[in-house]
Design an enzyme around this catalytic site. Structure first.
Site, PDB file in Angstrom:
ATOM      1  N   THR A 209       1.123   5.271  23.064  1.00  0.00           N
ATOM      2  CA  THR A 209       2.335   6.090  23.007  1.00  0.00           C
ATOM      3  C   THR A 209       1.946   7.525  22.674  1.00  0.00           C
ATOM      4  OG1 THR A 209       3.453   4.147  22.107  1.00  0.00           O
ATOM      5  CG2 THR A 209       4.630   6.245  21.958  1.00  0.00           C
TER       6      THR A 209
ATOM      7  N   ALA B 148      -3.941   2.854  10.449  1.00  0.00           N
ATOM      8  CA  ALA B 148      -5.385   2.753  10.269  1.00  0.00           C
ATOM      9  C   ALA B 148      -6.108   3.990  10.789  1.00  0.00           C
ATOM     10  CB  ALA B 148      -5.907   1.508  10.982  1.00  0.00           C
TER      11      ALA B 148
ATOM     12  N   GLY C  16      -5.999   4.958  19.151  1.00  0.00           N
ATOM     13  CA  GLY C  16      -4.929   4.510  18.267  1.00  0.00           C
ATOM     14  C   GLY C  16      -4.486   5.618  17.322  1.00  0.00           C
ATOM     15  N   ALA C  17      -3.193   5.614  16.988  1.00  0.00           N
ATOM     16  CA  ALA C  17      -2.636   6.662  16.133  1.00  0.00           C
ATOM     17  C   ALA C  17      -1.703   6.067  15.088  1.00  0.00           C
ATOM     18  CB  ALA C  17      -1.913   7.695  16.992  1.00  0.00           C
ATOM     19  N   GLY C  18      -2.012   4.838  14.648  1.00  0.00           N
ATOM     20  CA  GLY C  18      -1.187   4.178  13.636  1.00  0.00           C
ATOM     21  C   GLY C  18      -1.723   4.433  12.236  1.00  0.00           C
TER      22      GLY C  18
ATOM     23  N   ASP D 112     -10.573   3.858   1.924  1.00  0.00           N
ATOM     24  CA  ASP D 112     -10.879   3.401   3.291  1.00  0.00           C
ATOM     25  C   ASP D 112     -11.721   4.420   4.056  1.00  0.00           C
ATOM     26  OD1 ASP D 112      -9.630   0.940   3.116  1.00  0.00           O
ATOM     27  OD2 ASP D 112      -7.702   1.706   3.815  1.00  0.00           O
TER      28      ASP D 112
ATOM     29  N   LYS E 165       0.795  -1.233   0.000  1.00  0.00           N
ATOM     30  CA  LYS E 165       0.000   0.000   0.000  1.00  0.00           C
ATOM     31  C   LYS E 165       0.832   1.290   0.000  1.00  0.00           C
ATOM     32  CE  LYS E 165      -4.240  -1.611   2.240  1.00  0.00           C
ATOM     33  NZ  LYS E 165      -5.256  -1.181   3.214  1.00  0.00           N
TER      34      LYS E 165
ATOM     35  N   ASN F  48      -3.686   7.477  22.450  1.00  0.00           N
ATOM     36  CA  ASN F  48      -2.813   6.391  22.003  1.00  0.00           C
ATOM     37  C   ASN F  48      -1.931   5.934  23.148  1.00  0.00           C
ATOM     38  OD1 ASN F  48      -1.936   4.747  19.797  1.00  0.00           O
ATOM     39  ND2 ASN F  48      -0.002   5.868  19.813  1.00  0.00           N
TER      40      ASN F  48
ATOM     41  N   ASN G  97      -5.005   2.204  -1.728  1.00  0.00           N
ATOM     42  CA  ASN G  97      -5.646   0.875  -1.730  1.00  0.00           C
ATOM     43  C   ASN G  97      -6.411   0.604  -3.026  1.00  0.00           C
ATOM     44  OD1 ASN G  97      -8.000   2.367  -1.400  1.00  0.00           O
ATOM     45  ND2 ASN G  97      -8.892   0.919   0.046  1.00  0.00           N
TER      46      ASN G  97
END
Ligand code: ATR
Length: 276
Positions: A153, A132, A128-130, A102, A66, A151, A87
């Site tokens: 972290t 996705a 979450g902060a990745g 997405d 990707k 997150n 994607n």
């Protein structure tokens, strides 16, 4: 002439995309194909040459390609750049255009299963902060929804908020969850927590306001511990499978010229392939 599309990845056997697009091709009686192509990274440049020669109308890109396809596309739209991943590929006049659907999948899923969810929504809690999380932030920003970004972290969340910027972000760690969650009308889990029986141990679902919508982008299991807790509490929930189905719509429309529908029958068909 047969219109051809594909999903390319490595490995590719797990992909549900051939079943989704195959269902739509049959439903609309389209003379088309949608095939899974297993390709190692070294094979991508050669594959793009085949694309430019008109072998396919376009296709999907999945793990691990990707990010790598950015350098191979002739053009990539700004939102895919912001999300940091391509994607979906569309071939026009010998040129390959890269995009990311997405965020549209996320919006389409909630619009279909929780109509009006974004009307006067005061804030969304994003966990979450990745990678996705980026598509979810693009989606929420497109509806002007303020975000509380938490997150494990902290530094990663700070960086992401800064990049997506111009205010509208409250940032913290998962230790802040019970304090900040009552401010949100929507909770979105973008982390892999929820798979393999894992959960947000410190999150007390009872702090959420009545009516808060809870959604997860994990769809295996279909009902993650977060969704199960929310449902038991009487909160509206939307699972992640709909995002997978809805992200496929714009690609199919671009390649085959028909806007397909996400129906209960399609959902049931894909659901039957998930691990119990
Ligand atoms: P993806 O592309 O699926 O988002 P990623 O970029 O590796 O994958 O991001 C994973 C996200 O899940 C991150 O927000 C990560 O938190 P950290 O930045 O602290 O690593 C989060 N995550 C993964 N495992 C976790 C766990 N056990 N507890 C809490 N958060 C977790």
């Amino acid at each position: 002439m047969t219109i051809k599309a594909f999903v390319i990845g490595h490995p590719i056997a797990h992909s549900r995309s051939p079943l989704i697009h195959g269902t739509w091709l049959a439903e609309h009686g389209i003379d088309g194909t949608y095939d899974a192509i297993d390709a190692v990274p070294e094979a991508l440049p050669g594959f793009f040459e085949r694309l430019r020669s008109g072998a396919f109308a376009g296709g999907n890109v999945t793990i691990p390609h990707k990010e790598a396809v950015f350098a191979l596309c002739d053009s990539v739209d700004d939102l895919a750049r912001k999300i940091g991943a391509v994607n979906t590929l569309v071939v026009r006049n010998g040129k390959v255009h890269g995009t990311n659907t997405d965020y549209l999948g996320f919006l389409g899923n909630l619009d279909a299963n929780a109509p009006g969810w974004s009307d006067s929504l005061n804030a969304a809690l994003v966990l979450g902060a990745g990678g996705a999380a980026r598509a979810i932030l693009v989606a929420l920003q497109s509806r002007n929804i303020p975000v509380i970004l938490l997150n494990r972290t902290r530094a990663t969340a700070d960086r992401l908020a800064q990049e997506f910027g111009s205010g509208g972000f409250t940032v913290g760690t998962l230790d802040d969850i019970n304090q900040l969650a009552p401010q949100a009308g929507l909770v979105v889990n973008t982390t892999s927590l929820g798979m393999h029986g894992t959960r947000f141990e410190q999150f007390d679902i009872n702090v959420l306001r009545p009516g808060t919508l809870v959604t997860d982008i994990v769809y295996s299991p279909l009902e993650t511990p977060l969704l199960a807790d929310a449902r038991a509490r009487g909160l509206p929930v939307v699972d992640g499978l709909g995002m997978l189905l809805h992200q496929a719509v714009p690609g199919f429309a671009a390649w085959f010229g028909v806007e397909p529908r996400v129906t209960p029958a399609l959902r049931a068909r894909i659901e039957a392939t998930l691990d119990p």
